[in-house]
Design an enzyme around this catalytic site. Structure first.
Site, mmCIF file in Angstrom:
data_model
loop_
_atom_site.group_PDB
_atom_site.id
_atom_site.type_symbol
_atom_site.label_atom_id
_atom_site.label_comp_id
_atom_site.label_asym_id
_atom_site.label_seq_id
_atom_site.Cartn_x
_atom_site.Cartn_y
_atom_site.Cartn_z
ATOM 1 N N SER A 129 41.010 47.083 34.938
ATOM 2 C CA SER A 129 40.980 47.170 36.156
ATOM 3 C C SER A 129 42.178 47.874 36.758
ATOM 4 C CB SER A 129 40.939 45.827 36.926
ATOM 5 O OG SER A 129 41.078 45.963 38.170
ATOM 6 N N TYR A 154 43.474 36.491 37.554
ATOM 7 C CA TYR A 154 42.914 37.218 37.253
ATOM 8 C C TYR A 154 43.280 38.515 36.836
ATOM 9 C CZ TYR A 154 39.466 41.159 37.782
ATOM 10 O OH TYR A 154 38.736 42.403 37.485
ATOM 11 N N LYS A 158 43.899 40.656 32.747
ATOM 12 C CA LYS A 158 43.478 42.200 32.572
ATOM 13 C C LYS A 158 44.888 43.038 32.151
ATOM 14 C CE LYS A 158 39.136 42.175 33.933
ATOM 15 N NZ LYS A 158 38.276 42.170 32.820
#
Ligand code: UD1
Length: 341
Positions: A129, A154, A158
């Site tokens: 991301s 979150y 990544k």
């Protein structure tokens, strides 16, 4: 249809980006195996995929946190490459339940890689991301931009995911590509598959389409005091079908051994930034629907602006986004109307 005789495992293949990628893989002649635990997806997506491609992918309901199930899967199946989407993705929830995110997104990645290496499967595409860049110092964002401390568990999963792949690729035959997505939007033109957010959408476009459909009363625009031309935050909205095609390009780079590093990173965006107000205007002009909205305060953790420099993906992957913001909004709206009917 060209038969490539390669079998690709798509984890999270019934999710939003996963399902569109399965369609593009099948269109290109790949055999597809899907692993999904249905925690944030519906089994009906399998029918949607089949209606588009006339081929039902093989489906395995497996929770990748179940190591034994992962071991068993790779004992029984022959796979040439893996595209890994399966992960939890709600930023707010990850702040509330960090361990759920670390367990779900990290354990599953580790188990998958352990079995891939054991079974000599060396091609891996990772859903990363643009969140790894945080608020970048320079725009557009190139892959050389430094990663910033993650704003949420979150985002951290990544970054850690990329690090796990980088460390692993150094000492094993694994070749990996991390695709750093900007903001995926839209739906397949057939309206057989699209985004299915659970509960109140956190992302802009599903909130916009649900508001226009009367499911939500009005859209809150988070902040109009950003240092941008109209004061609202700027993002790079990439059509999910273009994004899906970037996965095929990345996979084929690995399958043809064209990668120059064991672990590579590519931005996947359009290269164009749009503000929240520009998105609202484009939605109204494209669909003819009026959108009720109000300006409220900034959302915590949001950045001012992010859009991609896509030169590396254009040149090395031979991939370029083709669809516009308007295409994305129109298809998202058509999909919303279908879901409602
Ligand atoms: C962020 C992350 C992305 C992550 C995604 C998951 C960045 C740059 N991106 O996307 O990596 O995958 O979360 O959810 O960190 N907005 C409103 N009203 C709304 C909803 C959104 O005004 O009701 C605004 C936001 O403030 C933002 C834009 O719309 O400016 C896009 O928001 P959203 O769709 O949530 O995506 P990001 O926050 O950019």
């Amino acid at each position: 249809m060209q038969q490539k005789n390669k079998t690709i495992l798509v984890t999270g293949g019934l999710g939003f980006i996963g399902s569109h990628t399965v369609v593009e893989l099948q269109n290109e002649g790949y055999d597809v195996l899907i692993i999904d635990d249905l925690s944030n997806s519906s089994i009906e997506v399998l029918d949607g995929i089949t209606q588009i491609t006339n081929t039902k992918p093989k489906f395995f309901q497996i929770d990748l946190k179940n190591k034994e199930a992962v071991v068993q899967f790779f004992k029984e199946q022959t796979v040439d490459g893996v595209i890994h989407f399966a992960a939890s993705k709600a930023v707010g929830e990850s702040v509330e339940e960090p361990l759920k995110y670390y367990e779900n997104n990290i354990n599953s990645l580790v188990y998958l890689l352990q079995e891939m290496i054991k079974n000599k499967i060396n091609h891996f595409i990772f859903s990363s991301s643009c969140t790894v860049y945080g608020q970048a110092d320079r725009l557009p964002i190139t892959e050389e931009a430094p990663t910033k401390p993650a704003e949420s568990p979150y985002g951290n999963t990544k970054q850690i995911g990329e690090e796990i792949l980088s460390d692993t690729s150094k000492v094993t035959p694994l070749n990996a590509i991390a695709l750093r997505y900007f903001n995926p939007i839209g739906a397949h033109a057939s309206t057989n598959i699209g985004e299915l957010p659970l509960g109140i959408p956190q992302n802009l476009i599903p909130f916009v389409t649900q508001t226009a459909a009367g499911i939500r009363q009005e859209l809150s625009v988070f902040g109009d005091d950003y240092p941008t031309p109209d004061g609202t935050a700027v993002r790079d909205y990439i059509h999910v079908v273009d994004l899906a095609k970037a996965h095929i390009a990345a996979l084929e780079r690995l399958l043809a051994s064209k990668n120059v590093e064991k672990m590579e990173y590519f931005n996947v965006g359009t290269g164009k930034g749009s503000s929240v107000l520009e998105v609202i205007n484009a939605f109204e002009n494209t669909t003819g629907e009026k959108l009720k909205y109000k300006i409220v305060g900034r959302r915590e953790g949001d950045i001012t602006a992010a859009y991609a420099d896509t030169t590396k993906a254009n040149e090395a992957l031979g991939w370029k986004s083709e669809l516009t913001l308007e295409d994305g909004l129109q298809s998202a709206w058509k999909w919303q109307m279908k879901v409602n009917s």
